[in-house]
Design an enzyme around this catalytic site. Structure first.
Site, PDB file in Angstrom:
ATOM      1  N   ASP A  67      31.469 -19.205 124.248  1.00 50.31           N
ATOM      2  CA  ASP A  67      32.092 -19.656 122.999  1.00 50.31           C
ATOM      3  C   ASP A  67      33.514 -19.125 122.853  1.00 50.31           C
ATOM      4  O   ASP A  67      33.966 -18.294 123.646  1.00 50.31           O
ATOM      5  CB  ASP A  67      31.226 -19.253 121.788  1.00 50.31           C
ATOM      6  CG  ASP A  67      30.751 -17.800 121.849  1.00 50.31           C
ATOM      7  OD1 ASP A  67      31.291 -17.027 122.653  1.00 50.31           O
ATOM      8  OD2 ASP A  67      29.827 -17.461 121.094  1.00 50.31           O
ATOM      9  N   ASP A 136      22.011 -12.703 112.269  1.00 49.92           N
ATOM     10  CA  ASP A 136      21.305 -13.836 111.657  1.00 49.92           C
ATOM     11  C   ASP A 136      20.495 -14.625 112.705  1.00 49.92           C
ATOM     12  O   ASP A 136      20.036 -15.734 112.441  1.00 49.92           O
ATOM     13  CB  ASP A 136      22.275 -14.763 110.909  1.00 49.92           C
ATOM     14  CG  ASP A 136      23.332 -15.387 111.821  1.00 49.92           C
ATOM     15  OD1 ASP A 136      23.293 -15.145 113.046  1.00 49.92           O
ATOM     16  OD2 ASP A 136      24.198 -16.123 111.302  1.00 49.92           O
ATOM     17  N   HIS A 138      21.587 -15.779 115.648  1.00 47.65           N
ATOM     18  CA  HIS A 138      22.301 -16.778 116.448  1.00 47.65           C
ATOM     19  C   HIS A 138      22.493 -16.328 117.896  1.00 47.65           C
ATOM     20  O   HIS A 138      22.593 -15.130 118.181  1.00 47.65           O
ATOM     21  CB  HIS A 138      23.636 -17.177 115.810  1.00 47.65           C
ATOM     22  CG  HIS A 138      24.733 -16.160 115.854  1.00 47.65           C
ATOM     23  ND1 HIS A 138      25.347 -15.683 114.720  1.00 47.65           N
ATOM     24  CD2 HIS A 138      25.358 -15.549 116.875  1.00 47.65           C
ATOM     25  CE1 HIS A 138      26.301 -14.830 115.056  1.00 47.65           C
ATOM     26  NE2 HIS A 138      26.318 -14.726 116.367  1.00 47.65           N
ATOM     27  N   GLU A 143      24.642 -21.081 114.808  1.00 45.23           N
ATOM     28  CA  GLU A 143      24.249 -20.475 113.540  1.00 45.23           C
ATOM     29  C   GLU A 143      22.951 -21.090 113.017  1.00 45.23           C
ATOM     30  O   GLU A 143      22.537 -22.163 113.475  1.00 45.23           O
ATOM     31  CB  GLU A 143      25.377 -20.705 112.510  1.00 45.23           C
ATOM     32  CG  GLU A 143      26.697 -20.050 112.879  1.00 45.23           C
ATOM     33  CD  GLU A 143      26.695 -18.529 112.642  1.00 45.23           C
ATOM     34  OE1 GLU A 143      25.628 -17.897 112.723  1.00 45.23           O
ATOM     35  OE2 GLU A 143      27.792 -17.996 112.399  1.00 45.23           O
TER      36      GLU A 143
END
Ligand code: GLP
Length: 244
Positions: A67, A136, A138, A143
């Site tokens: 990413d 979270d 991810h 996400e």
């Protein structure tokens, strides 16, 4: 899905680096999937040490990063391109023409995301993918709510991720709001996956990833359906896992 409990960060980094060394020994032209974040830094340090000791070489390998932040040029100190060069690429013999990090400054992301997918396919697919995990749940920048069938795409970062990553920037306002990321399905195509996590702040995400339902609310949970995935965890990250 395998879980390896590690005594500490050092041991975890050494074990994960050994997986890379074995992959390169089996196939010097391996295709490596690489990750950013603070977690894999120890693995990269270990790989650099093994390279300098003459134990491994990346001369025939190819790498794809997961990413990149949208809006950051590759020479921005917080870009993942810059990070990877500082932490690994500048210190080993991976040829620059076979280093792929998604670009944060394209004008046509529809075409660019497909181009990135095509490069992975053309290289023969990823042999070994290393992952961290967001608090979270991810993986890469997939996400909560991201389709488990997603491929490389542009995403909006969650508040939680912006808060978590603000520590790397001068202020929270400077954290980019969007990113380009391999999709969950892109990651799932890797032949072998290792995920590393340390610390109590990752415990909920690790519990949801390993013991929760397979759900886009925790994109790491998709890994339950992968045939060759190993989680390397310290005791704090593993503390919410149910006893076997
Ligand atoms: C970012 C990256 C993820 C990484 C996560 C965790 O969000 N896009 O790939 O797993 O950070 O980072 P850290 O290892 O610093 O906790």
């Amino acid at each position: 899905m395998n879980v390896v409990l590690c005594d500490d960060y050092q041991q975890m980094s050494t074990q994960a680096a050994t997986v890379f060394a074995e992959c390169l020994a089996a196939n010097p032209a391996a295709v490596l999937g690489l990750a950013t974040g603070s977690t894999p830094i120890g693995v990269y340090e270990n790989l650099i040490a093994r390279f300098k000791a003459g134990e491994i070489s990346f001369a025939e390998a190819t790498s794809f990063n997961l990413d990149e932040y949208i809006g950051l040029h590759r020479d921005h100190p917080q870009s993942y391109y810059y990070f990877m060069h500082q932490q690994l690429f500048n210190h080993v013999d991976l040829p620059s023409q076979r280093i792929f990090v998604p670009s944060g400054v394209e004008s046509d992301y529809g075409a660019y995301c497909q181009w990135y997918e095509d490069r992975i396919t053309e290289a023969g697919g990823i042999d070994l993918q290393i992952l961290g995990i967001g608090s979270d749940g991810h993986i890469a920048f997939n996400e909560p709510g991201t389709a488990l069938g997603s491929r490389t795409h542009i995403t909006e970062l969650d508040h939680q991720t912006i808060d978590d990553n603000a520590r790397f920037f001068q202020s929270k306002a400077e954290v980019p709001r969007r990113a380009i990321t391999m999709g969950v399905a892109t990651i799932m195509d890797a032949r072998k996956i290792i995920l590393l996590a340390t610390g109590e702040h990752k415990a909920t995400a690790i519990r949801d990833a390993i013991a929760g339902p397979v759900s886009s609310e925790c994109t790491a949970s998709a890994l339950q359906q992968h045939p060759d995935v190993t989680f390397y965890l310290d005791s704090a990250a593993a503390c919410l896992l149910p006893a076997e």
